[in-house]
Design a protein around this motif. Structure first.
Motif, short mmCIF file in Angstrom:
data_model
loop_
_atom_site.label_atom_id
_atom_site.label_comp_id
_atom_site.label_asym_id
_atom_site.label_seq_id
_atom_site.Cartn_x
_atom_site.Cartn_y
_atom_site.Cartn_z
N LEU A 238 0.83 -1.21 0.00
CA LEU A 238 0.00 0.00 0.00
C LEU A 238 0.86 1.26 0.00
O LEU A 238 0.54 2.25 -0.66
CB LEU A 238 -0.92 0.00 1.22
CG LEU A 238 -2.14 -0.92 1.17
CD1 LEU A 238 -2.77 -1.04 2.55
CD2 LEU A 238 -3.16 -0.42 0.16
N ASN A 239 1.96 1.22 0.72
CA ASN A 239 2.83 2.38 0.78
C ASN A 239 3.45 2.66 -0.58
O ASN A 239 3.56 3.82 -1.01
CB ASN A 239 3.93 2.15 1.82
CG ASN A 239 4.58 3.44 2.28
OD1 ASN A 239 3.94 4.32 2.83
ND2 ASN A 239 5.87 3.56 2.02
N ALA A 240 3.85 1.60 -1.29
CA ALA A 240 4.41 1.77 -2.63
C ALA A 240 3.37 2.34 -3.59
O ALA A 240 3.68 3.22 -4.41
CB ALA A 240 4.94 0.43 -3.14
N GLN A 241 2.15 1.87 -3.47
CA GLN A 241 1.07 2.38 -4.31
C GLN A 241 0.80 3.85 -3.99
O GLN A 241 0.65 4.67 -4.90
CB GLN A 241 -0.19 1.55 -4.09
CG GLN A 241 -1.36 1.93 -4.98
CD GLN A 241 -2.61 1.15 -4.65
OE1 GLN A 241 -2.71 0.54 -3.59
NE2 GLN A 241 -3.58 1.16 -5.55
N ARG A 242 0.74 4.17 -2.71
CA ARG A 242 0.50 5.57 -2.30
C ARG A 242 1.61 6.49 -2.79
O ARG A 242 1.35 7.60 -3.28
CB ARG A 242 0.39 5.61 -0.77
CG ARG A 242 -0.04 6.95 -0.16
CD ARG A 242 1.13 7.88 0.12
NE ARG A 242 2.17 7.25 0.90
CZ ARG A 242 2.23 7.29 2.24
NH1 ARG A 242 1.31 7.91 2.92
NH2 ARG A 242 3.25 6.71 2.86
N ASP A 243 2.87 6.04 -2.70
CA ASP A 243 3.99 6.86 -3.14
C ASP A 243 3.90 7.17 -4.63
O ASP A 243 4.16 8.30 -5.06
CB ASP A 243 5.31 6.15 -2.84
CG ASP A 243 5.72 6.24 -1.37
OD1 ASP A 243 5.01 6.93 -0.60
OD2 ASP A 243 6.73 5.62 -1.00
N ARG B 145 1.87 -2.01 -9.11
CA ARG B 145 1.78 -1.90 -7.65
C ARG B 145 0.37 -2.18 -7.15
O ARG B 145 0.19 -2.76 -6.08
CB ARG B 145 2.26 -0.52 -7.21
CG ARG B 145 3.73 -0.30 -7.50
CD ARG B 145 4.28 1.00 -6.95
NE ARG B 145 5.72 1.07 -7.17
CZ ARG B 145 6.53 1.94 -6.56
NH1 ARG B 145 6.03 2.81 -5.70
NH2 ARG B 145 7.83 1.92 -6.81
N GLN B 146 -0.62 -1.79 -7.92
CA GLN B 146 -2.00 -2.10 -7.55
C GLN B 146 -2.24 -3.61 -7.58
O GLN B 146 -2.91 -4.17 -6.70
CB GLN B 146 -2.97 -1.39 -8.50
CG GLN B 146 -4.41 -1.87 -8.43
CD GLN B 146 -5.09 -1.60 -7.09
OE1 GLN B 146 -4.51 -0.98 -6.21
NE2 GLN B 146 -6.31 -2.08 -6.94
N SER B 147 -1.69 -4.27 -8.57
CA SER B 147 -1.82 -5.73 -8.65
C SER B 147 -1.15 -6.39 -7.45
O SER B 147 -1.66 -7.39 -6.91
CB SER B 147 -1.19 -6.26 -9.95
OG SER B 147 -1.89 -5.79 -11.07
N ARG B 148 -0.03 -5.83 -7.03
CA ARG B 148 0.67 -6.35 -5.86
C ARG B 148 -0.19 -6.21 -4.62
O ARG B 148 -0.27 -7.13 -3.79
CB ARG B 148 2.00 -5.61 -5.69
CG ARG B 148 2.76 -5.95 -4.41
CD ARG B 148 3.13 -7.41 -4.33
NE ARG B 148 3.88 -7.70 -3.11
CZ ARG B 148 4.09 -8.91 -2.64
NH1 ARG B 148 3.63 -9.98 -3.30
NH2 ARG B 148 4.76 -9.09 -1.52
N VAL B 149 -0.86 -5.07 -4.46
CA VAL B 149 -1.75 -4.87 -3.31
C VAL B 149 -2.84 -5.93 -3.30
O VAL B 149 -3.14 -6.53 -2.26
CB VAL B 149 -2.38 -3.46 -3.35
CG1 VAL B 149 -3.51 -3.34 -2.33
CG2 VAL B 149 -1.32 -2.40 -3.06
#
Length: 267
Positions: free
Chosen positions: A76-81, A116-120
């Motif tokens: 989530l942090n990576a997506q937010r960044d 990154r969304q897929s990772r979440v």
């Protein structure tokens, strides 16, 4: 000292946070910064609950839950960044010579955001498949039903807070060997933990904690996003060489990309 009242209180807060995380992930669209922030806030708060009220749950289960939750927080942090970076770039006013490179950088960032969304989503499915939410809710329900009316032992609560705060306050030390990400996480936990215990023992948030967190979080985001842009630029160079066989025309792209990195560095 009795822990029953404290654990009943902590179980109620933990249950609320598990449900808030579920709602946050369900509401997140992946490209909306506010919804991702809400999900990340709930995930961080749950991690704080599992640390602050760890005496109320089986030690081995808490360790497992927290390990799995950290994966979700990182995703989530990576997506937010990435979302923050895209939003920041859109607010800039570059010159014409930089626009081509910036548009290509935005394209690659959008593609990175999809990854990154897929990772979440993958990590969230793993979290659900592990049955961790059901386990936490089930164990919490037992405390609430059995001791929900019992007052909290203030001495026990104070001891738990002292142990918790002592572990997190290492992030405030100047010259700490901890990474920026670790220091930010510890300070955020300290702030959240104080808020969680405020109804029990009147814990007051120290201004220095919030100020230090804001400073470190800005530095962490700037460092991580500068690295992301640099990595994407190198990836673009490799793609250009692979598919075009040369780097003619790459200079225009690089010029805009490097301008973005310079703007970030000067923040």
């Amino acid at each position: 000292m009795r822990k029953e009242g404290y654990c009943a209180y902590g179980a109620a807060r933990t249950s609320e946070t598990v449900q808030a995380l579920q709602a946050g992930i369900s509401a997140s669209t992946g490209d909306d910064l506010q919804s991702v922030e809400a999900a990340l806030t709930a995930a961080h708060r749950l991690q704080t609950c599992l640390t602050l009220f760890r005496a109320c749950y089986p030690k081995t289960r808490v360790a497992l839950w927290k390990r799995r939750l950290r994966r979700l927080i990182r995703a989530l942090n990576a997506q937010r960044d990435a979302l923050r970076l895209i939003e920041w770039i859109h607010a800039l006013s570059p010159s014409r010579e930089h626009k081509v490179g910036i548009q290509r950088a935005l394209l690659r960032l959008t593609q990175e955001l999809d990854t990154r969304q897929s990772r979440v989503q993958d990590v969230w499915r793993q979290w659900l498949d592990s049955r961790a939410p059901n386990e936490i809710l089930g164990l919490s329900r037992r405390w609430i039903e059995a001791f929900g009316d019992e007052p909290c032992d203030c001495d026990f609560a104070q001891r738990q807070w002292t142990l918790f705060a002592r572990a997190q306050q290492s992030a405030l030390e100047e010259g700490s060997a901890q990474s920026l990400a670790v220091r930010c996480g510890r300070l955020r936990a300290l702030i959240e933990g104080c808020a969680l215990l405020e109804p029990l023992m009147g814990c007051k948030l120290e201004t220095a904690w919030a100020e230090s967190y804001e400073t470190l979080e800005r530095a962490r985001w700037k460092s991580d996003t500068c690295q992301l842009l640099s990595d994407l630029l190198e990836r673009e160079r490799a793609l250009t060489t692979r598919y075009a066989g040369h780097l003619r025309g790459f200079t225009r792209l690089r010029r805009g990309w490097e301008w973005l990195i310079q703007q970030l560095t000067s923040l």
